[in-house]
Write a protein that holds these residues in place. Structure first.
Motif, PDB file in Angstrom:
ATOM      1  N   CYS A  52     -14.795   1.995   2.412  1.00  0.00           N
ATOM      2  CA  CYS A  52     -13.498   1.314   2.428  1.00  0.00           C
ATOM      3  C   CYS A  52     -13.589  -0.129   1.931  1.00  0.00           C
ATOM      4  O   CYS A  52     -12.599  -0.679   1.460  1.00  0.00           O
ATOM      5  N   PHE A  55     -12.594  -0.319  -1.800  1.00  0.00           N
ATOM      6  CA  PHE A  55     -11.319   0.267  -2.211  1.00  0.00           C
ATOM      7  C   PHE A  55     -10.538  -0.641  -3.160  1.00  0.00           C
ATOM      8  O   PHE A  55     -10.168  -0.243  -4.266  1.00  0.00           O
ATOM      9  N   GLU A  56     -10.291  -1.877  -2.731  1.00  0.00           N
ATOM     10  CA  GLU A  56      -9.524  -2.796  -3.569  1.00  0.00           C
ATOM     11  C   GLU A  56     -10.232  -3.137  -4.878  1.00  0.00           C
ATOM     12  O   GLU A  56      -9.587  -3.122  -5.928  1.00  0.00           O
ATOM     13  N   TYR A  85     -10.724   6.044   3.818  1.00  0.00           N
ATOM     14  CA  TYR A  85      -9.824   4.989   3.367  1.00  0.00           C
ATOM     15  C   TYR A  85      -8.552   4.913   4.198  1.00  0.00           C
ATOM     16  O   TYR A  85      -7.628   4.206   3.850  1.00  0.00           O
ATOM     17  N   ILE A  90      -5.823  -1.018   4.262  1.00  0.00           N
ATOM     18  CA  ILE A  90      -5.689  -0.286   2.998  1.00  0.00           C
ATOM     19  C   ILE A  90      -4.262   0.224   2.835  1.00  0.00           C
ATOM     20  O   ILE A  90      -3.666   0.130   1.752  1.00  0.00           O
ATOM     21  N   ARG A  91      -3.689   0.771   3.900  1.00  0.00           N
ATOM     22  CA  ARG A  91      -2.300   1.247   3.818  1.00  0.00           C
ATOM     23  C   ARG A  91      -1.352   0.094   3.487  1.00  0.00           C
ATOM     24  O   ARG A  91      -0.437   0.238   2.692  1.00  0.00           O
ATOM     25  N   TYR A  93      -2.109  -2.680   1.831  1.00  0.00           N
ATOM     26  CA  TYR A  93      -2.365  -3.031   0.432  1.00  0.00           C
ATOM     27  C   TYR A  93      -1.595  -2.099  -0.503  1.00  0.00           C
ATOM     28  O   TYR A  93      -0.957  -2.547  -1.462  1.00  0.00           O
ATOM     29  N   HIS A 101       0.954   7.064  -1.526  1.00  0.00           N
ATOM     30  CA  HIS A 101      -0.408   7.460  -1.182  1.00  0.00           C
ATOM     31  C   HIS A 101      -0.432   8.618  -0.174  1.00  0.00           C
ATOM     32  O   HIS A 101       0.489   8.799   0.596  1.00  0.00           O
TER      33      HIS A 101
END
Length: 103
Positions: A52, A55-56, A85, A90-91, A93, A101
């Motif tokens: 994770c 991820f970005e 993830y 993350i959600r 973002y 998603h």
């Protein structure tokens, strides 16, 4: 002159995407691909790194050329990822960038 214990190319284990685990030296490939399984971006990290955390950076590296003129696309329409993830940052973002998603 004595040879160093490092492989050619320098950089040591950190510069080569190698990390220690129970099985020895390992690497992780963090990859984004389109719906036809064509790679869009890739990052190599040492094996002990969390998925994770990359991820970005993986999403930021996406560049899809447009036919003809124009800047390349940098944002996917939608994204599917595994449970590694599925966390709040993350959600958030993905919502902020307007990316649909499924995690």
């Amino acid at each position: 002159m004595a040879e160093s214990g490092r492989p050619p190319g320098g950089g040591g284990a950190g510069g080569e995407g190698l990390g220690r685990s129970r099985g020895g030296f390992t690497s992780k490939l963090h990859l984004s691909a389109d719906d036809r399984c064509r790679p869009l971006s890739l990052i190599v990290t040492p094996g002990q790194r969390a998925d994770c955390a990359q991820f970005e950076p993986v999403l930021e590296k996406i560049r899809v050329p447009r036919p003809g003129l124009g800047r390349p696309r940098k944002k996917p329409d939608s994204l599917a990822a595994d449970k590694a993830y599925s966390n709040g940052p993350i959600r958030e973002y993905l919502r902020r960038r307007g990316i649909r998603h499924t995690l």
